[in-house]
Design an enzyme around this catalytic site. Structure first.
Site, PDB file in Angstrom:
ATOM      1  CB  SER A 246      -0.969  -0.050   1.181  1.00 51.62           C
ATOM      2  OG  SER A 246      -2.028   0.851   1.013  1.00 51.62           O
ATOM      3  CG  ASP A 340      -5.748  -3.283  -4.404  1.00 52.70           C
ATOM      4  OD1 ASP A 340      -6.468  -2.944  -3.450  1.00 52.70           O
ATOM      5  OD2 ASP A 340      -4.637  -2.776  -4.635  1.00 52.70           O
ATOM      6  CG  HIS A 374      -4.919  -3.242  -0.577  1.00 50.02           C
ATOM      7  ND1 HIS A 374      -4.385  -2.508  -1.620  1.00 50.02           N
ATOM      8  CD2 HIS A 374      -4.400  -2.699   0.563  1.00 50.02           C
ATOM      9  CE1 HIS A 374      -3.590  -1.563  -1.136  1.00 50.02           C
ATOM     10  NE2 HIS A 374      -3.580  -1.667   0.193  1.00 50.02           N
TER      11      HIS A 374
END
Length: 432
Positions: A246, A340, A374
Site C-alpha cells: 500500500s 484490489d 489488497h
C-alpha cells in the site's frame, strides 16, 4: 525458547492428528482423523483468540472414507467455509466474530497464536456447549523461530525493530514497511528473519515520536534507515532489499528510484505515483496526486471502496507525480491483486513497467493474481476484505475472494523470497 507441548483430548478411539503441533505461521500442517465410522459426516472446526480478545473461527464439512478416515491433503470438503481439497483451508478461511477486524500478530517474539482444532461427529455449523467434540488438539503458530533476535531501533530519526537471524551471518538486509495506517507492524519482518534475512521493520508515522500523520514523505529518513541497516556487522552489503504494501509500496518504489543502497524492491498493491503527501529528497520534489473523496463508494456492509479515489493514472493530472522508476539502481517486483479495492494496482504496475521499458530498462517483474485483494500477506493468513484504518470514519474495503487470495499469498511469498535472494545473495536458515 521452550515450546509447551500440545494438549490433546481423545474420546472413544477417534484420533485427531495435526502435524507438526508447533510451526511457523506461514508453514503448512497436516490434519488427519482416524477411527471414524465409514462415511460418517464430520466437521473440522478451527478457532483462535487474538491479542485483542477477538475470536476467529472456520469450519469445513467432510464425509469419512470407507476406512473411517479423513486426510485433508486428499479429502474434499463438501461445505462450510470452503469446499474442495484445501489442506490449509481451516487457517486461511478464519473469520472474526467482530466485524471489520483484521488478524495481526503484534507480539511476534513472546507468544504464538494458539489454534484449536475440533473434530465433531456430525455437521455442526456453530458449535455450542452442547456439541462435544470427538477429539480436539491445540497447536502453536509462531511468527519467529528460536534464536531470532529482536532489537528495538531508536537511532537518530529512525524508529522500528530489527530482526536478526541466529548465527554469524552475514545475512541479506531488507527494510519492511506497511501502509498508511501507521504504527509498527512486525509479523512479515519476523517471518522473513526466520528464513535467514536481516529485516528492519520500519515505522514512518503514528509510532512513538514520529508524526501522527504523513504531511510529507522525506526520503532522507528512509536513506538514514538504509545506512543504519548496512552498518550492522551481520548485514551483507553493498545493497539492500525493501518490501512494502500500500503506502509502503509507494515508498519502496521511491526508495528504489532514488537511493543507491536499494537494489531490490518488492511493491505489493501500491501506486506508482506519489499520492496525497508530496515526496521530497534533497533538491527533488514530487507533488502528491490529490484524492477525489466524491469517488468513494460505500458497499453493502458500509465499508469504503477507494478503488477510484485517486483517478486514472493515465490522466494528465498524474504525470507530474509519477515516480521515476527508470532511475532505479536495481530490480523491482510488483505483486498485485486484480480485485484490489484500495487501488487499481495492476494498472499502476503495468504503466510503471511500460515507462521503464521506454527508457530501456528491463528490471521489472509483475506477479498479477486474479481475484486476490489488497492485503496480500504471508501464506495461511486469513483474507481480510474490510477493516478499520486509523482516522477513517468508516471501515475500508480491501477486496479479494478467499481461495484465490490464499493461493496468491502462497505463490507470491515463495517468489518474493526467490527475488530477494537473487538480488541480495542467499539467505541463512533457521528452522523450528
Amino acid at each position: 525458547m521452550d515450546f509447551p507441548r500440545c494438549h490433546r483430548r481423545l474420546i472413544t478411539m477417534v484420533q485427531l492428528m495435526v502435524t507438526p503441533e508447533i510451526s511457523l505461521a506461514d508453514s503448512p500442517v497436516w490434519i488427519r482423523a482416524v477411527g471414524l465410522t465409514p462415511s460418517q459426516p464430520v466437521t473440522l472446526h478451527s478457532s483462535l483468540i487474538d491479542e485483542k480478545n477477538v475470536k476467529f473461527e472456520a469450519r469445513a464439512f467432510y464425509w469419512a472414507n470407507e476406512a473411517g478416515e479423513i486426510d485433508v491433503k486428499k479429502a474434499s470438503a463438501v461445505g462450510g467455509d470452503y469446499t474442495g481439497v484445501c489442506p490449509m483451508g481451516l487457517f486461511w478461511s478464519l473469520k472474526p466474530e467482530k466485524m471489520f477486524h483484521r488478524l495481526i500478530k503484534r507480539d511476534v517474539i513472546g507468544s504464538p497464536f494458539h489454534v484449536q482444532i475440533n473434530l465433531f461427529g456430525s455437521f455442526v455449523m456453530m458449535p455450542s456447549e452442547k456439541d462435544t467434540p470427538l477429539a480436539t488438539c491445540t497447536i502453536e503458530r509462531w511468527f519467529v523461530t528460536p534464536g531470532v533476535e529482536q532489537i528495538k531501533i531508536k537511532d537518530g530519526q529512525v524508529r522500528g525493530s530489527l530482526f536478526m537471524p541466529p548465527g554469524p551471518g552475514p545475512f541479506p538486509g531488507v527494510i519492511d514497511m506497511f501502509g498508511g495506517g501507521g504504527g509498527l507492524i512486525k509479523f512479515r519482518a519476523s517471518l522473513l528473519a526466520s528464513k535467514g534475512f536481516a529485516v528492519l521493520a520500519l515505522a514512518y508515522m503514528a509510532y512513538e515520536d514520529l508524526p501522527q500523520t504523513l504531511a510529507e514523505v522525506n526520503l532522507e529518513y528512509f536513506e538514514e534507515a538504509a545506512k543504519l541497516l548496512l552498518k550492522h556487522p551481520k548485514v551483507r552489503g553493498p545493497g539492500l532489499g525493501v518490501i512494502g504494501v500500500s503506502k509502503g509500496s509507494e515508498i519502496a518504489l521511491a526508495m528504489a528510484s532514488f537511493l543507491v543502497q536499494i537494489v531490490a524492491a518488492v511493491c505489493i498493491n501500491g501506486t506508482t505515483t506519489v499520492n496525497d503527501a508530496p515526496l521530497r529528497f534533497r533538491d527533488i520534489y514530487i507533488p502528491g496526486v490529490c484524492y477525489y473523496p466524491e469517488k468513494f463508494l460505500i458497499n453493502s456492509m458500509g465499508a469504503l471502496d477507494g478503488h477510484e479515489i485517486i483517478g486514472d493514472p493515465r490522466d494528465e493530472a498524474h504525470q507530474a507525480s509519477v515516480i521515476p522508476l527508470e532511475k532505479a539502481h536495481g530490480s523491482v517486483l510488483f505483486v498485485v491483486g486484480e480485485d484490489d479495492r484500495g487501488f487499481n494496482s495492476k494498472l499502476f504496475a503495468e504503466l510503471a513497467i511500460a515507462r521503464a521499458k521506454k527508457y530501456g530498462k528491463n528490471n521489472c517483474t509483475l506477479l498479477s493474481y486474479p481475484k486476490a485483494g489488497h492485503l496480500i500477506e504471508p501464506p495461511c493468513s486469513p483474507l481480510c476484505t474490510c477493516s478499520w484504518i486509523p482516522g477513517y470514519m468508516k471501515p475500508t474495503q480491501w477486496g479479494g475472494e478467499m481461495e484465490p487470495h490464499a493461493q496468491a499469498q502462497e505463490h507470491s511469498w515463495k517468489e518474493i523470497q526467490k527475488f530477494l535472494e537473487l538480488h541480495l545473495g542467499p539467505a541463512g536458515s533457521s528452522n523450528v
